[in-house]
Design an enzyme around this catalytic site. Structure first.
Site, mmCIF file in Angstrom:
data_model
loop_
_atom_site.group_PDB
_atom_site.id
_atom_site.type_symbol
_atom_site.label_atom_id
_atom_site.label_comp_id
_atom_site.label_asym_id
_atom_site.label_seq_id
_atom_site.Cartn_x
_atom_site.Cartn_y
_atom_site.Cartn_z
ATOM 1 C CE LYS A 1 10.077 122.793 -44.386
ATOM 2 N NZ LYS A 1 10.053 122.986 -42.942
ATOM 3 C CG ASP B 1 14.221 121.717 -43.525
ATOM 4 O OD1 ASP B 1 15.010 120.777 -43.734
ATOM 5 O OD2 ASP B 1 13.367 121.694 -42.625
#
Length: 219
Positions: free
Chosen positions: A121, A139
């Site tokens: 991420k 996420d």
DNA sequence: AACTCGGGGCA
DNA sequence: TGCCCAGAGTT
């Protein structure tokens, strides 16, 4: 202008809901974004923004940040929690930036993900925000909102960054992340979503009682 | 796949 | 007071 398909309508509505969508972290360059994003893991953007201006004004480069001992950096970032791991990772990352990358933040995913504290991420955030390289940072918020809205056309589930890229026009990849995550934090909460504040209930699987659980399977 | 890190903000 | 937070590393 032609009729919008389902996902185009959803994305258009998100754009209207969040016209000022942007990265919630305060940063001025790739290094600051990288460190701010490492700090932001499992912390709130507000708590990170509270400490980073002071931190970056005194330690604006990896070289200068390496003047801190781990204990000193821990005290600098203590208020955001998870500070021991983050202090260790940030110093190790700064060391690598200086020794392997000439003091610059690399713009290649495998290089970014080799840095301590940087996973899938955070690498996507840096690629998209700092280098304008096509990527969608995903996420739990992005997955939850995407699947409640059924962005994966039909009954498919968005499970990866690639799944999301397939269902969002490329020219919206960078901004769509911000729409989805802001919506997830401010309205489309995991537990008690504020459906009364949402303009997308007509498209929403949670609102119609067909939500997806954390495994990504239909409830 | 499960576990750990965590102080602070907010209801 | 209890819950949760712009994840990543380790086992």
């Amino acid at each position: 202008m032609g009729r919008l398909n389902r996902n185009e309508s959803i994305l258009t509505t998100l754009a209207e809901m969040y016209p000022d969508a942007k990265c919630a972290l305060i940063f001025r360059n790739p290094f600051e974004l990288l460190i701010a994003t490492i700090l932001a893991a499992q912390a709130t953007d507000k708590s990170v923004n509270k400490i980073t201006p002071g931190l970056f004004s005194r330690f604006p480069t990896p070289e200068s940040m390496l003047s801190l001992t781990q204990e000193e950096l821990e005290q600098e970032i203590k208020s955001i929690g998870l500070y021991k791991n983050k202090a260790r990772n940030i110093l190790a990352t700064c060391r690598l930036l200086v020794e392997k990358y000439g003091g610059q933040v690399p713009s290649v995913r495998v290089d970014l993900e080799s840095l301590p504290g940087v996973g899938r991420k955070t690498a996507s955030v840096v690629l998209a925000e700092a280098f304008q390289i096509p990527a969608i940072a995903v996420d739990t918020h992005v997955f939850r909102v995407s699947n409640r809205l059924g962005l994966a056309q039909g009954k498919d589930v968005v499970k990866t960054e690639e799944d999301l890229m397939k269902n969002i026009p490329m020219d919206q990849w960078r901004i769509a992340h911000h729409w989805l995550i802001i919506h997830g934090r401010q309205v489309c909460h995991a537990r008690k979503p504020a459906c009364g504040d949402c303009a997308l209930t007509a498209y929403c699987r949670h609102h119609t009682g067909n939500d997806y659980d954390e495994e990504g399977e239909a409830k």
